[in-house]
Design a protein around this motif. Structure first.
Motif, PDB file in Angstrom:
ATOM      1  N   GLN A 168     -29.605  28.899  46.139  1.00 54.54           N
ATOM      2  CA  GLN A 168     -28.181  28.582  46.128  1.00 54.54           C
ATOM      3  C   GLN A 168     -27.350  29.535  46.984  1.00 54.54           C
ATOM      4  O   GLN A 168     -26.124  29.375  47.075  1.00 54.54           O
ATOM      5  N   ALA A 169     -27.985  30.533  47.582  1.00 51.79           N
ATOM      6  CA  ALA A 169     -27.225  31.543  48.329  1.00 51.79           C
ATOM      7  C   ALA A 169     -26.465  30.926  49.493  1.00 51.79           C
ATOM      8  O   ALA A 169     -25.296  31.262  49.727  1.00 51.79           O
ATOM      9  N   SER A 170     -27.086  30.013  50.224  1.00 54.13           N
ATOM     10  CA  SER A 170     -26.408  29.413  51.373  1.00 54.13           C
ATOM     11  C   SER A 170     -25.210  28.584  50.934  1.00 54.13           C
ATOM     12  O   SER A 170     -24.176  28.560  51.616  1.00 54.13           O
TER      13      SER A 170
ATOM     14  N   ILE B  66      -9.065  36.872  53.128  1.00 57.89           N
ATOM     15  CA  ILE B  66      -9.959  37.763  53.866  1.00 57.89           C
ATOM     16  C   ILE B  66     -10.760  38.629  52.895  1.00 57.89           C
ATOM     17  O   ILE B  66     -11.964  38.855  53.079  1.00 57.89           O
ATOM     18  N   ALA B  67     -10.099  39.119  51.834  1.00 56.49           N
ATOM     19  CA  ALA B  67     -10.818  39.886  50.814  1.00 56.49           C
ATOM     20  C   ALA B  67     -11.886  39.024  50.140  1.00 56.49           C
ATOM     21  O   ALA B  67     -12.979  39.511  49.803  1.00 56.49           O
ATOM     22  N   PHE B  68     -11.580  37.740  49.966  1.00 54.15           N
ATOM     23  CA  PHE B  68     -12.574  36.827  49.392  1.00 54.15           C
ATOM     24  C   PHE B  68     -13.784  36.685  50.310  1.00 54.15           C
ATOM     25  O   PHE B  68     -14.924  36.563  49.835  1.00 54.15           O
ATOM     26  N   LEU B  69     -13.559  36.695  51.623  1.00 56.70           N
ATOM     27  CA  LEU B  69     -14.680  36.641  52.562  1.00 56.70           C
ATOM     28  C   LEU B  69     -15.590  37.858  52.396  1.00 56.70           C
ATOM     29  O   LEU B  69     -16.820  37.744  52.468  1.00 56.70           O
ATOM     30  N   PHE B  70     -14.995  39.026  52.163  1.00 57.93           N
ATOM     31  CA  PHE B  70     -15.804  40.216  51.906  1.00 57.93           C
ATOM     32  C   PHE B  70     -16.598  40.057  50.612  1.00 57.93           C
ATOM     33  O   PHE B  70     -17.764  40.459  50.527  1.00 57.93           O
ATOM     34  N   ALA B  71     -15.971  39.477  49.585  1.00 55.03           N
ATOM     35  CA  ALA B  71     -16.677  39.257  48.326  1.00 55.03           C
ATOM     36  C   ALA B  71     -17.831  38.273  48.504  1.00 55.03           C
ATOM     37  O   ALA B  71     -18.927  38.456  47.936  1.00 55.03           O
TER      38      ALA B  71
ATOM     39  N   GLY C 146     -23.617  37.107  49.117  1.00 55.52           N
ATOM     40  CA  GLY C 146     -24.700  36.661  49.989  1.00 55.52           C
ATOM     41  C   GLY C 146     -25.783  37.707  50.148  1.00 55.52           C
ATOM     42  O   GLY C 146     -26.973  37.373  50.209  1.00 55.52           O
ATOM     43  N   ALA C 147     -25.385  38.982  50.219  1.00 53.69           N
ATOM     44  CA  ALA C 147     -26.381  40.055  50.329  1.00 53.69           C
ATOM     45  C   ALA C 147     -27.167  40.211  49.040  1.00 53.69           C
ATOM     46  O   ALA C 147     -28.373  40.487  49.064  1.00 53.69           O
ATOM     47  N   ALA C 148     -26.505  40.014  47.897  1.00 53.84           N
ATOM     48  CA  ALA C 148     -27.178  40.206  46.608  1.00 53.84           C
ATOM     49  C   ALA C 148     -28.107  39.054  46.262  1.00 53.84           C
ATOM     50  O   ALA C 148     -29.127  39.259  45.599  1.00 53.84           O
ATOM     51  N   ALA C 149     -27.773  37.866  46.701  1.00 57.23           N
ATOM     52  CA  ALA C 149     -28.539  36.692  46.283  1.00 57.23           C
ATOM     53  C   ALA C 149     -29.123  35.917  47.458  1.00 57.23           C
ATOM     54  O   ALA C 149     -29.331  34.715  47.373  1.00 57.23           O
TER      55      ALA C 149
ATOM     56  N   GLY D 126     -31.961  34.870  55.776  1.00 51.53           N
ATOM     57  CA  GLY D 126     -31.290  35.804  54.889  1.00 51.53           C
ATOM     58  C   GLY D 126     -30.329  36.758  55.563  1.00 51.53           C
ATOM     59  O   GLY D 126     -29.208  36.928  55.081  1.00 51.53           O
ATOM     60  N   PRO D 127     -30.687  37.414  56.672  1.00 53.58           N
ATOM     61  CA  PRO D 127     -29.745  38.351  57.297  1.00 53.58           C
ATOM     62  C   PRO D 127     -28.442  37.711  57.745  1.00 53.58           C
ATOM     63  O   PRO D 127     -27.423  38.400  57.867  1.00 53.58           O
ATOM     64  N   VAL D 128     -28.432  36.415  58.004  1.00 50.65           N
ATOM     65  CA  VAL D 128     -27.219  35.760  58.467  1.00 50.65           C
ATOM     66  C   VAL D 128     -26.192  35.645  57.345  1.00 50.65           C
ATOM     67  O   VAL D 128     -24.989  35.766  57.579  1.00 50.65           O
ATOM     68  N   LEU D 129     -26.657  35.442  56.122  1.00 48.76           N
ATOM     69  CA  LEU D 129     -25.748  35.096  55.029  1.00 48.76           C
ATOM     70  C   LEU D 129     -24.678  36.156  54.764  1.00 48.76           C
ATOM     71  O   LEU D 129     -23.495  35.823  54.692  1.00 48.76           O
ATOM     72  N   PRO D 130     -25.017  37.438  54.589  1.00 51.20           N
ATOM     73  CA  PRO D 130     -23.938  38.402  54.331  1.00 51.20           C
ATOM     74  C   PRO D 130     -23.086  38.724  55.550  1.00 51.20           C
ATOM     75  O   PRO D 130     -21.928  39.143  55.411  1.00 51.20           O
TER      76      PRO D 130
END
Length: 367
Positions: free
Chosen positions: A26-28, A8-13, A18-21, A117-121
């Motif tokens: 390659q973000a998706s 779960i912590a990895f999902l937050f990472a 995703g927000a940064a890139a 983009g908004p979906v990714l993070p």
């Protein structure tokens, strides 16, 4: 349990990456690939726990205040729903990765190109919230995770804000989500009134009186039912389902509604103690109304996504009918028949597979 918390912590990472890139090609791949890997790890852990048996996995985490701790626990019920949620997460992640790659250079729709983009993070945060609900072992952690899940899904619906119908769908969804959270907050408040301890273990040891238990039953059916899509609390689902991106709407109708079913089972079968027969009667009434209305509304739809949304409503009704039967048989002290009734709750047809624009026309076939 440490492995699940780490995933779960990895999902937050992954969400932070995703927000940064999110503007990079390659973000998706990072977001959907990382999310699918985390979901696969949690699902595998849950499957091994079910196969191996043994004691429940538990963990207590401090959250910054000495009198507030996050109690986490995974028993057999949590493990079953962890498998359901994360198998859906794997499927939706693979679909979302392929869909975004195929439409990366397209700017004609809300899900194309940079507009994705908004979906990714938010996407991994949504799955993280659902997993947190399933392992929460106190009311504070449960409600915090529930609200986190609701807000993440609301923002995912808003990711298509350029569509004219999206603002209305998002507004109605957040209203119903807030109503459901308020009912759950009151329900857990009643459960903990006698002893002031919000941990599930303490709630089990101090069963509420008959009047308080009746109030909790009603509040849980309203609170979790609004998220599951019980009629007449289903009004957000046919609007939010078409508004959200395809893989997100699959998770909302095919997976998030089952997290709400988990909340019903956790409270009605576990925390409230020995049930009264009328709990099952009321539950079956809600379920029957939901199933019938879901069928009738589905027959009148000409939009595939709205049709699938009402199909979800119908299936939730059938599941809740089975839960009501199980409550009646449990109150009658026939646990074997109660277990059979609980096992009769059907899996959602055609879900959680995402629906594309080239979806099949049959209501009973998966997209």
């Amino acid at each position: 349990m440490g492995l699940v918390v780490s995933a779960i912590a990895f999902l937050f990472a992954v969400a932070v990456l995703g927000a940064a890139a999110k503007r990079l090609p390659q973000a998706s791949t990072v977001v959907y690939g990382g999310t699918a890997a985390a979901c696969a790890l949690i699902a595998l852990w849950a499957a091994l726990r079910l196969a191996g048996g043994g004691p429940d996995a538990a963990l207590v985490l401090p959250v910054g205040l000495p009198w507030i701790q996050a109690h986490l626990r995974a028993d057999a019920l949590s493990a079953v729903f962890l498998i359901v949620v994360n198998l859906g997460g794997i499927t939706a992640s693979l679909f979302g990765w392929g869909y975004e790659r195929a439409h990366h250079d397209s700017h004609s729709g809300p899900q194309g190109g940079s507009q994705d983009g908004p979906v990714l993070p938010l996407y991994p945060l949504f799955l993280a919230g659902m997993n947190m609900v399933l392992i929460a072992a106190d009311a504070f952690t449960f409600l915090l995770s529930w609200e986190f899940m609701s807000l993440a899904s609301w923002l995912l619906v808003l990711s298509t804000h350029r569509e004219p119908e999206t603002p209305k769908a998002a507004r109605l969804y957040i209203i119903m989500a807030s109503f459901g959270t308020a009912c759950l907050l009151l329900a857990f408040g009643v459960l903990a009134t006698a002893h002031g301890d919000y941990s599930f273990a303490a709630i089990r040891d101090h069963a509420p009186a008959a009047g308080a238990a009746a109030l909790v039953v009603v509040l849980i059916l309203l609170g979790a039912g609004s998220k599951a899509g019980l009629v007449p609390l289903h009004v957000w689902l046919p609007l939010a389902h078409p508004a959200a991106p395809s893989h997100v709407s699959a998770l909302m109708s095919g997976v998030m509604t089952k997290v709400a079913v988990y909340a019903m089972i956790r409270v009605l079968f576990d925390l409230l103690g020995e049930p009264d027969w009328w709990w099952g009667g009321v539950t079956m009434g809600f379920g029957a109304l939901t199933a019938v209305m879901g069928v009738l509304y589905a027959l009148m739809q000409d939009d595939v996504k709205r049709l699938l949304a009402y199909s979800t409503v119908e299936n939730i009704g059938a599941i809740v009918i089975a839960l009501g039967l199980a409550l009646v048989f449990k109150a009658a002290h026939t646990p074997v028949i109660a277990a059979l009734a609980l096992a009769a709750a059907p899996a959602p047809c055609g879900q959680p597979f995402p629906c594309s624009r080239a979806c099949c026309s049959s209501r009973r076939a998966p997209c």
